[in-house]
Design an enzyme around this catalytic site. Structure first.
Site, PDB file in Angstrom:
ATOM      1  N   LYS A 155      -0.950   2.768  12.251  1.00  0.00           N
ATOM      2  CA  LYS A 155      -0.764   3.948  11.387  1.00  0.00           C
ATOM      3  C   LYS A 155      -1.637   5.105  11.899  1.00  0.00           C
ATOM      4  CE  LYS A 155       0.353   0.800   7.693  1.00  0.00           C
ATOM      5  NZ  LYS A 155       0.571   0.593   6.296  1.00  0.00           N
TER       6      LYS A 155
ATOM      7  N   GLU B  90       9.837  -5.450   5.183  1.00  0.00           N
ATOM      8  CA  GLU B  90       8.538  -5.115   4.622  1.00  0.00           C
ATOM      9  C   GLU B  90       8.717  -4.704   3.165  1.00  0.00           C
ATOM     10  OE1 GLU B  90       5.579  -4.005   7.918  1.00  0.00           O
ATOM     11  OE2 GLU B  90       6.641  -2.199   7.342  1.00  0.00           O
TER      12      GLU B  90
ATOM     13  N   GLY C 104      -0.053  -2.827   2.267  1.00  0.00           N
ATOM     14  CA  GLY C 104      -1.363  -2.231   2.005  1.00  0.00           C
ATOM     15  C   GLY C 104      -1.893  -2.502   0.608  1.00  0.00           C
TER      16      GLY C 104
ATOM     17  N   SER D  16       0.741  -7.037   4.013  1.00  0.00           N
ATOM     18  CA  SER D  16      -0.536  -7.719   3.779  1.00  0.00           C
ATOM     19  C   SER D  16      -0.629  -9.074   4.489  1.00  0.00           C
ATOM     20  CB  SER D  16      -0.797  -7.870   2.280  1.00  0.00           C
ATOM     21  OG  SER D  16      -0.885  -6.600   1.666  1.00  0.00           O
TER      22      SER D  16
HETATM   23  C1  PEP Z   1       2.716  -2.041   7.554  1.00  0.00           C
HETATM   24  O1  PEP Z   1       2.343  -0.912   7.330  1.00  0.00           O
HETATM   25  O2  PEP Z   1       3.644  -2.203   8.335  1.00  0.00           O
HETATM   26  C2  PEP Z   1       2.036  -3.138   6.874  1.00  0.00           C
HETATM   27  C3  PEP Z   1       2.664  -4.256   6.790  1.00  0.00           C
HETATM   28  O3  PEP Z   1       0.760  -2.884   6.360  1.00  0.00           O
HETATM   29  P1  PEP Z   1      -0.260  -3.979   5.757  1.00  0.00           P
HETATM   30  O4  PEP Z   1      -0.274  -5.157   6.692  1.00  0.00           O
HETATM   31  O5  PEP Z   1      -1.565  -3.276   5.680  1.00  0.00           O
HETATM   32  O6  PEP Z   1       0.272  -4.376   4.408  1.00  0.00           O
END
Ligand code: PEP
Length: 254
Positions: free
Chosen positions: A13, A171, A177, A217
């Protein structure tokens, strides 16, 4: 059933400075030397791609951008073209991440144009889809994901064939997050749905070959259970990809 090499992908990111980026990628490269058959990919912010490419050196770490525009060149202030990513060492590009969809109002139609441009340029798209908690609680998960697949992959649907190297990332927005992870069973249920959707549209070879990553996560602690599911072929990792210890902990999930 074709073998699908697992992929662990880190989406950095808008994080990490130049030195931190170089150091992290060198530590990952050191740490994966002894590890087995897993494709490892990192996606830094655009501006740090060249530095990360040179830090990757001769290691097998793959490089992705977090987004791109579909045009080849022109008056598109602030945008980056597919060829620019290729020239700077990217092999992959993440498209349609939920943060792009929600914060920057990107639609599946826009994602589809980028998917087409990526394929035509020789980049492998990692196409993200996912439902919000409201949509899940309203029982709309599969309708939403089906619509995102239809819209984001319209280019392939029109051709009645899909690039076998294309990657889908599921996702759930409520798990990104937040520290909340879909249970392995919840994730598997959706991955199975996506694979069935691919089979319905493109046939058995495609649905058996295309990798479907889970993101939300993912951490070293939950990676083994998620990765043990038959239709989960890897992880797209945000927060836990920002330190070598946690990212290597996920890469080394076996
Ligand atoms: C992402 O942004 O693709 C993601 C899965 O973030 P996180 O692992 O922090 O949840």
């Amino acid at each position: 059933m074709p073998e699908r090499t697992p992929m662990i992908a880190g989406n950095w990111k808008m994080n990490l400075g130049l030195k931190e980026s170089r150091d992290l990628v060198k530590s990952i490269a050191e740490g994966i030397k002894a590890m087995g058959d897993v494709d490892v990919l990192v996606a830094p912010p655009f501006i740090n791609i060249p530095a990360v490419k040179s830090a990757i050196g001769k290691s097998n770490i793959l490089l992705a951008a977090q987004n791109m525009y579909h045009e080849k060149s022109g008056a598109y202030t602030g945008e980056v073209a597919p060829q620019m990513l290729l020239e700077n060492g990217c092999t992959h590009v993440i498209l349609g991440h939920s943060e792009r969809r929600s914060i920057f109002s990107e639609t599946s139609e826009m994602v589809n144009k980028r998917v087409e441009a990526a394929i035509k340029a020789g980049l492998i798209p990692i196409v993200c889809i996912g439902e919000t908690i409201k949509e899940r609680e309203a029982g709309k998960t599969f309708d939403i994901l089906g619509a995102q697949l239809e819209g984001s992959l319209a280019y392939f649907i029109a051709k009645e064939s899909i690039s076998l190297s294309a990657i889908i990332a599921y996702e759930p927005v409520w798990a990104i997050g937040t520290g909340l992870t879909a249970t392995p069973e919840q994730a598997q249920e959706v991955h199975k749905f996506i694979r069935a959707w691919l089979k319905d549209r493109f046939g058995g070879e495609s649905s058996g070959t295309i990798r479907i990553l889970y993101g939300g996560s993912v951490k070293p602690e939950n990676a083994p259970d998620l990765m043990s599911m038959p239709d989960i072929d890897g992880a797209l990792v945000g927060g836990a990809s920002l330190t070598a210890a946690s990212f290597l902990g996920i890469i080394n999930y076996k």
